[in-house]
Design a protein around this motif. Structure first.
Motif, mmCIF file in Angstrom:
data_model
loop_
_atom_site.group_PDB
_atom_site.id
_atom_site.type_symbol
_atom_site.label_atom_id
_atom_site.label_comp_id
_atom_site.label_asym_id
_atom_site.label_seq_id
_atom_site.Cartn_x
_atom_site.Cartn_y
_atom_site.Cartn_z
ATOM 1 N N ILE A 74 0.838 -1.201 0.000
ATOM 2 C CA ILE A 74 0.000 0.000 0.000
ATOM 3 C C ILE A 74 0.876 1.256 0.000
ATOM 4 O O ILE A 74 1.712 1.441 0.889
ATOM 5 N N ARG A 75 0.741 2.098 -1.030
ATOM 6 C CA ARG A 75 1.396 3.410 -1.129
ATOM 7 C C ARG A 75 2.903 3.335 -0.849
ATOM 8 O O ARG A 75 3.442 4.090 -0.026
ATOM 9 N N PRO A 76 3.607 2.433 -1.530
ATOM 10 C CA PRO A 76 5.043 2.274 -1.264
ATOM 11 C C PRO A 76 5.870 3.516 -1.571
ATOM 12 O O PRO A 76 6.866 3.788 -0.882
ATOM 13 N N ASP A 77 5.510 4.264 -2.613
ATOM 14 C CA ASP A 77 6.292 5.459 -2.957
ATOM 15 C C ASP A 77 6.197 6.515 -1.868
ATOM 16 O O ASP A 77 7.206 7.146 -1.505
ATOM 17 N N GLU A 78 4.992 6.716 -1.347
ATOM 18 C CA GLU A 78 4.809 7.690 -0.271
ATOM 19 C C GLU A 78 5.592 7.282 0.971
ATOM 20 O O GLU A 78 6.237 8.097 1.630
ATOM 21 N N LYS A 79 5.542 5.987 1.280
ATOM 22 C CA LYS A 79 6.266 5.502 2.461
ATOM 23 C C LYS A 79 7.773 5.671 2.295
ATOM 24 O O LYS A 79 8.469 6.013 3.260
ATOM 25 N N ALA A 80 8.274 5.447 1.095
ATOM 26 C CA ALA A 80 9.709 5.617 0.855
ATOM 27 C C ALA A 80 10.117 7.074 1.063
ATOM 28 O O ALA A 80 11.179 7.350 1.661
ATOM 29 N N ARG A 81 9.297 8.010 0.589
ATOM 30 C CA ARG A 81 9.618 9.430 0.770
ATOM 31 C C ARG A 81 9.554 9.821 2.245
ATOM 32 O O ARG A 81 10.397 10.587 2.739
ATOM 33 N N ILE A 82 8.559 9.309 2.946
ATOM 34 C CA ILE A 82 8.447 9.582 4.381
ATOM 35 C C ILE A 82 9.665 9.028 5.111
ATOM 36 O O ILE A 82 10.220 9.663 6.005
ATOM 37 N N GLY A 83 10.078 7.826 4.722
ATOM 38 C CA GLY A 83 11.246 7.212 5.345
ATOM 39 C C GLY A 83 12.500 8.046 5.184
ATOM 40 O O GLY A 83 13.263 8.248 6.144
ATOM 41 N N ARG A 84 12.728 8.557 3.965
ATOM 42 C CA ARG A 84 13.908 9.394 3.718
ATOM 43 C C ARG A 84 13.855 10.678 4.542
ATOM 44 O O ARG A 84 14.866 11.115 5.107
ATOM 45 N N THR A 85 12.681 11.272 4.585
ATOM 46 C CA THR A 85 12.516 12.524 5.333
ATOM 47 C C THR A 85 12.757 12.302 6.818
ATOM 48 O O THR A 85 13.445 13.098 7.478
ATOM 49 N N ALA A 86 12.202 11.222 7.365
ATOM 50 C CA ALA A 86 12.373 10.927 8.789
ATOM 51 C C ALA A 86 13.824 10.624 9.115
ATOM 52 O O ALA A 86 14.376 11.124 10.115
ATOM 53 N N ALA A 87 14.472 9.821 8.283
ATOM 54 C CA ALA A 87 15.865 9.435 8.548
ATOM 55 C C ALA A 87 16.790 10.641 8.571
ATOM 56 O O ALA A 87 17.762 10.682 9.341
ATOM 57 N N ALA A 88 16.488 11.638 7.765
ATOM 58 C CA ALA A 88 17.331 12.834 7.708
ATOM 59 C C ALA A 88 17.268 13.648 8.998
ATOM 60 O O ALA A 88 18.125 14.509 9.229
#
Length: 253
Positions: A74-88
């Motif tokens: 479900i919504r893998p692209d959105e989750k990937a962007r959220i992951g990058r933002t959080a990790a930063a």
């Protein structure tokens, strides 16, 4: 009518019609737009309604959380962007918590190269990924195993969490509103609460499709989080309402 009577009438009409405009409500209740909006703000904070453009609707209900396998698609692209933002946002030498979930797994992907971190999780998939792909100091909470979500829950997991003082915790949710996050599983409530109580700062990480969904059991109020990290699908009106609660909104690019 007193506010409680107006709010009861609003809910009764929504049960019949599903959605109502502000204009319809001002006519029905014979009050001003401002009075209607105050009533709706109280109902929305309680998780009873969801405001939409120009009106209001009943929230969606979540009776059962989907499994890890289902959520991963479900919504893998959105989750990937959220992951990058959080990790930063993770500072050097931090002790962090990654809650169970496919969005927090994306955060793990982006933190795998960091050797300076101590990472704690209740998620077996997150732990397995970091075991094979990182040199961070890694802990699993233990606790009651929930097979569908491949994680640990209950008091045992909460006790494992309380052993730590987190600099930053990333908390997942399948349902949230202005009132906070909720869950269909009572065994997850104690875990969510232990996380925010053990962290100097907690951030809610979930894609915008989770907003406006209510599960049976309230877990953590929204103002327990320093920020919500989500995608740009979150309506501007919701972002403004969240910020009005003193919680930052970070939209992943």
């Amino acid at each position: 009518m007193i506010p409680a009577e107006r709010q009861h009438l609003i809910l009764a009409q929504l049960a019949k019609k599903g959605i109502l405009s502000i204009a319809e409500l001002t006519e029905l209740l014979e009050v001003s737009h401002m009075t209607v909006r105050r009533d709706l703000q109280q109902l929305e904070k309680a998780g009873r309604v969801m405001t939409v453009s120009g009106g209001v609707r009943l929230p969606e209900r979540l009776a059962l959380e989907p499994s890890h396998v289902v959520k991963s698609g479900i919504r893998p692209d959105e989750k990937a962007r959220i992951g990058r933002t959080a990790a930063a946002l993770v500072p050097e030498d931090a002790v962090i918590y990654l809650d169970a979930g496919t969005t927090t797994l994306e955060i793990a992907h982006d933190l795998a190269g960091r050797r300076d971190l101590t990472i704690v999780t209740n998620d077996f998939v997150v732990a397995a990924f970091l075991t094979g792909n990182s040199d961070c100091r890694l802990y699993h909470t233990g606790g009651q195993v929930e097979r569908e979500n491949q994680s640990c829950v209950g008091e045992g997991a909460a006790e494992g969490i309380r052993r730590f003082n987190f600099d930053l915790a990333f908390v997942s949710a399948s349902s949230w509103t202005i009132g906070g996050i909720s869950t269909p599983a009572e065994s997850k409530v104690v875990v969510k609460r232990a996380i925010v109580q053990s962290a100097a700062r907690s951030m809610l990480v979930c894609d915008s499709s989770k907003y406006g969904i209510v599960a049976p059991i309230n877990a953590v109020p929204l103002d327990a989080f320093a920020a919500v990290i989500t995608d740009r699908g979150l309506p501007d009106s919701v972002a403004q309402a969240v910020r009005a609660e003193g919680v930052d909104v970070i939209l992943a690019e």
